[in-house]
Design an enzyme around this catalytic site. Structure first.
Site, PDB file in Angstrom:
ATOM      1  N   ASP A   6     -36.403  18.727 -54.695  1.00  0.00           N
ATOM      2  CA  ASP A   6     -36.628  17.599 -55.601  1.00  0.00           C
ATOM      3  C   ASP A   6     -36.760  16.323 -54.774  1.00  0.00           C
ATOM      4  O   ASP A   6     -36.868  16.367 -53.542  1.00  0.00           O
ATOM      5  CB  ASP A   6     -35.543  17.536 -56.692  1.00  0.00           C
ATOM      6  CG  ASP A   6     -34.188  17.075 -56.187  1.00  0.00           C
ATOM      7  OD1 ASP A   6     -34.045  16.811 -54.956  1.00  0.00           O
ATOM      8  OD2 ASP A   6     -33.254  16.963 -57.009  1.00  0.00           O
ATOM      9  N   CYS A  52     -31.926  20.493 -53.052  1.00  0.00           N
ATOM     10  CA  CYS A  52     -31.897  19.290 -53.902  1.00  0.00           C
ATOM     11  C   CYS A  52     -30.669  18.516 -53.440  1.00  0.00           C
ATOM     12  O   CYS A  52     -30.202  18.735 -52.312  1.00  0.00           O
ATOM     13  CB  CYS A  52     -31.864  19.657 -55.390  1.00  0.00           C
ATOM     14  SG  CYS A  52     -30.412  20.569 -55.953  1.00  0.00           S
ATOM     15  N   THR A  83     -27.426  18.612 -54.284  1.00  0.00           N
ATOM     16  CA  THR A  83     -26.305  19.520 -54.011  1.00  0.00           C
ATOM     17  C   THR A  83     -26.758  20.939 -53.681  1.00  0.00           C
ATOM     18  O   THR A  83     -25.959  21.748 -53.206  1.00  0.00           O
ATOM     19  CB  THR A  83     -25.396  19.637 -55.246  1.00  0.00           C
ATOM     20  OG1 THR A  83     -26.206  20.122 -56.336  1.00  0.00           O
ATOM     21  CG2 THR A  83     -24.777  18.306 -55.631  1.00  0.00           C
ATOM     22  N   HIS A  88     -24.387  41.099 -48.082  1.00  0.00           N
ATOM     23  CA  HIS A  88     -23.758  41.723 -49.249  1.00  0.00           C
ATOM     24  C   HIS A  88     -24.525  41.539 -50.557  1.00  0.00           C
ATOM     25  O   HIS A  88     -24.491  42.412 -51.413  1.00  0.00           O
ATOM     26  CB  HIS A  88     -22.331  41.183 -49.438  1.00  0.00           C
ATOM     27  CG  HIS A  88     -21.375  41.667 -48.382  1.00  0.00           C
ATOM     28  ND1 HIS A  88     -20.015  41.456 -48.457  1.00  0.00           N
ATOM     29  CD2 HIS A  88     -21.578  42.345 -47.226  1.00  0.00           C
ATOM     30  CE1 HIS A  88     -19.422  41.989 -47.391  1.00  0.00           C
ATOM     31  NE2 HIS A  88     -20.361  42.519 -46.619  1.00  0.00           N
ATOM     32  N   HIS A 120     -22.971  47.959 -51.330  1.00  0.00           N
ATOM     33  CA  HIS A 120     -23.371  46.678 -51.936  1.00  0.00           C
ATOM     34  C   HIS A 120     -24.517  46.846 -52.925  1.00  0.00           C
ATOM     35  O   HIS A 120     -24.684  46.027 -53.819  1.00  0.00           O
ATOM     36  CB  HIS A 120     -23.741  45.679 -50.844  1.00  0.00           C
ATOM     37  CG  HIS A 120     -22.616  45.444 -49.896  1.00  0.00           C
ATOM     38  ND1 HIS A 120     -21.432  44.873 -50.285  1.00  0.00           N
ATOM     39  CD2 HIS A 120     -22.467  45.761 -48.590  1.00  0.00           C
ATOM     40  CE1 HIS A 120     -20.603  44.820 -49.265  1.00  0.00           C
ATOM     41  NE2 HIS A 120     -21.202  45.367 -48.212  1.00  0.00           N
TER      42      HIS A 120
END
Ligand code: RB5
Length: 151
Positions: free
Chosen positions: A8, A65, A67, A98, A133
């Site tokens: 962004d 972005c 965060t 994983h 996994h």
């Protein structure tokens, strides 16, 4: 590899730095993010890049972005996407090993460019372990496809 990248308005500089870094390592990078610092919704970039990965247009992708969270949430709504937000290399490594994460996300307001490079390197250079996994990753797909989980 052919790697998608999206961002962004908060992460234009970070996107450019990581794009250049990946290209310097010989990867082809497809830019799906904004190149402007005008407000641009992270949800759009997350959606577009999620679709590009899910369709096989690119092998995997990097999203950033402020965060890394909003853009990951949007990407994770696309079927087949496992987008993981990481702020350090250990998690980036483990989410490939994983969770077989096919998109790595980080916050441009959270980590610096050098940390972001380490995160991306660790994720790209680690192989999915499969084995035990796979059952768990398959459960994630089952939830996604059926809104249900038989356990
Ligand atoms: C934009 O202000 C900010 O909300 C966005 O970059 C991101 O951090 C959202 O998760």
């Amino acid at each position: 590899m052919r790697i998608g990248i999206g961002n962004d308005h908060t992460a234009v500089e970070m996107k450019n730095a990581i794009k250049a870094y990946l290209e310097s390592k010989g990867h082809e990078v497809v830019n799906y993010g904004t190149d402007s610092t005008e407000s641009y919704d992270y949800s759009i970039a997350g959606y577009i890049v999620g679709k590009a990965v899910a369709s096989g247009e690119v092998d995997c992708a990097v999203l950033t972005c402020g965060t890394g969270i909003g853009i990951s949430l949007a990407a994770n709504k696309v079927h087949g996407i496992r987008a993981a937000v990481c702020s350090e290399p250990y998690s980036a490594r483990m989410t490939k090993m994983h969770n077989n994460a096919n998109i790595i996300c980080f916050g441009a307001r959270v980590v610096g460019v050098e940390m972001a490079k380490m995160i991306v390197d660790e994720w790209l250079n680690t192989k999915y372990e499969g084995g035990r996994h796979q059952r768990r990753v398959d459960m994630i797909t089952e939830i996604e496809q059926t809104q249900n989980l038989k356990y």
